[in-house]
Design an enzyme around this catalytic site. Structure first.
Site, PDB file in Angstrom:
ATOM      1  N   SER A  65       4.343  10.994  -4.648  1.00  0.00           N
ATOM      2  CA  SER A  65       3.096  10.261  -4.416  1.00  0.00           C
ATOM      3  C   SER A  65       3.159   8.795  -4.827  1.00  0.00           C
ATOM      4  CB  SER A  65       1.946  10.940  -5.177  1.00  0.00           C
ATOM      5  OG  SER A  65       2.204  10.927  -6.580  1.00  0.00           O
ATOM      6  N   TYR A  66       4.166   8.390  -5.574  1.00  0.00           N
ATOM      7  CA  TYR A  66       4.201   7.003  -6.047  1.00  0.00           C
ATOM      8  C   TYR A  66       4.358   6.035  -4.875  1.00  0.00           C
ATOM      9  CZ  TYR A  66       4.960   8.806 -10.816  1.00  0.00           C
ATOM     10  OH  TYR A  66       4.841   9.444 -12.018  1.00  0.00           O
ATOM     11  N   SER A  67       3.391   5.145  -4.762  1.00  0.00           N
ATOM     12  CA  SER A  67       3.395   4.116  -3.721  1.00  0.00           C
ATOM     13  C   SER A  67       3.656   4.713  -2.341  1.00  0.00           C
ATOM     14  CB  SER A  67       4.428   3.022  -4.038  1.00  0.00           C
ATOM     15  OG  SER A  67       4.102   2.359  -5.239  1.00  0.00           O
TER      16      SER A  67
END
Length: 334
Positions: free
Chosen positions: A60-62
């Protein structure tokens, strides 16, 4: 660099884990303070050159761009089998997974479908056949934990992950997951990535003792309270101003936390070292901590973190750092 085992496994990891939430397209996802590929490259390279072999990111990061950047850097600066690569599953990539911001069905969570889809997507973005540690990012209240644990077991048996881990949840939930896995002969969690720092010590009540008893390695996230323990109380940075997660975690307890931050500043001044080194040394000294996750946006921050490995706090210093702490509401769980 110092190395240790991850919990009771035979896996050798650097005493610090490089957290890669900092790396990603700032125009993607919910973190406008992230560093793009060009700005991330020298920091990642320096971490590898200084012996860090443990890398943590999340799908989910960036909006997935962190995994893309991390995978590219590993190919540039290291051999895959020399790196312990960890990623996570639970949250949707960005904005609920659609342009409207609404969550698409099966776009998040820990159902069998979500896990099987997410691991393949993460491996594609990372450009690798496997991850060393596959972690559930949070507890999924909408999926039976037996379904989740069996799916994770199948991911391991398929060779797509070597180990599995968990992140912030209640101790009873973690114990339940481990018992269900044990009862069915499925793969059990070897690590717990939880919220631990001088400003938030609620995990000392149940989760940390449980992990110590089970031989589960701790990978504390936000060991520096998202930068609040690295500078005098009240000092502002662009990251703090834009970091909505940090605001939610710490703004309600600012008055009480200020006394702890002041104690860190006094001890750092007395030792002639940056505050970050003192705060990180406190986390490193906790039993069962395998590797705190450090988020780095400047080369100097990496240097401070590695220098903290050489600091041994006295019992008096630990007491001075801990005495002003007051109980906090649970923060970091879903």
């Amino acid at each position: 660099m110092k190395y240790t085992k991850l919990g009771s496994t035979g896996l050798d990891i650097s005493r610090l884990c490089l957290g890669c939430m900092t790396f990603g397209d700032p125009d993607a996802g919910a973190h406008p303070w992230t560093l793009g590929e060009a700005d991330s490259r020298p920091i990642f390279r320096s971490a590898i050159e200084q012996g860090i072999n443990f890398i943590d990111t999340a799908n989910s990061y960036s909006a997935g761009t962190s995994e893309v950047i991390v995978g590219k850097f590993i190919r540039e600066f290291a051999k895959r089998d020399e790196i312990v690569l960890a990623t996570k599953v639970y949250f949707p990539l960005s904005g609920g997974g659609s342009s409207s911001g609404e969550t698409k069905p099966n776009d998040r969570g820990l159902s069998r479908k979500a896990i099987m889809s997410a691991i393949d997507a993460s491996l594609s973005r990372l450009g690798t056949d496997y991850v060393d540690l596959y972690q559930i990012h949070r507890w999924d209240y909408n999926t039976p934990i037996a379904e989740t644990m069996e799916a994770l077991h199948d991911v391991v048996k398929a060779g797509k992950a070597r180990y599995i881990g968990a992140s912030s949840m209640f101790a009873w939930q973690f114990a339940k997951a481990q018992e269900i896995a044990s009862r069915n002969g499925w793969t059990k969690f070897v690590s717990m990535q939880n919220h631990v720092n001088l400003l938030y010590r609620e995990e000392e009540r149940e989760m940390i003792p449980l992990c110590q008893d089970l031989g589960v390695g701790l990978m504390p996230w936000s060991p520096l309270a998202r930068g609040r323990l690295t500078r005098p109380f009240g000092a502002q940075t662009s990251r703090i101003e834009k970091d909505s997660v940090g605001t939610a975690l710490y703004d309600r307890t600012k008055e009480a936390d200020s006394k702890v931050i002041d104690a860190v500043e006094r001890i750092a001044d007395a030792r002639g070292v940056p505050m970050a080194q003192v705060a990180l040394a406190w986390v490193l000294a906790k039993r069962s901590v395998s590797a705190p996750i450090i988020g780095v946006s400047k080369a100097s921050q990496l240097t401070d973190s590695i220098s903290a490995l050489s600091i041994e706090l006295s019992n008096e210093e630990k007491r001075n750092l801990e005495v002003e702490y007051v109980p906090h509401e649970i923060a970091g769980h879903q």
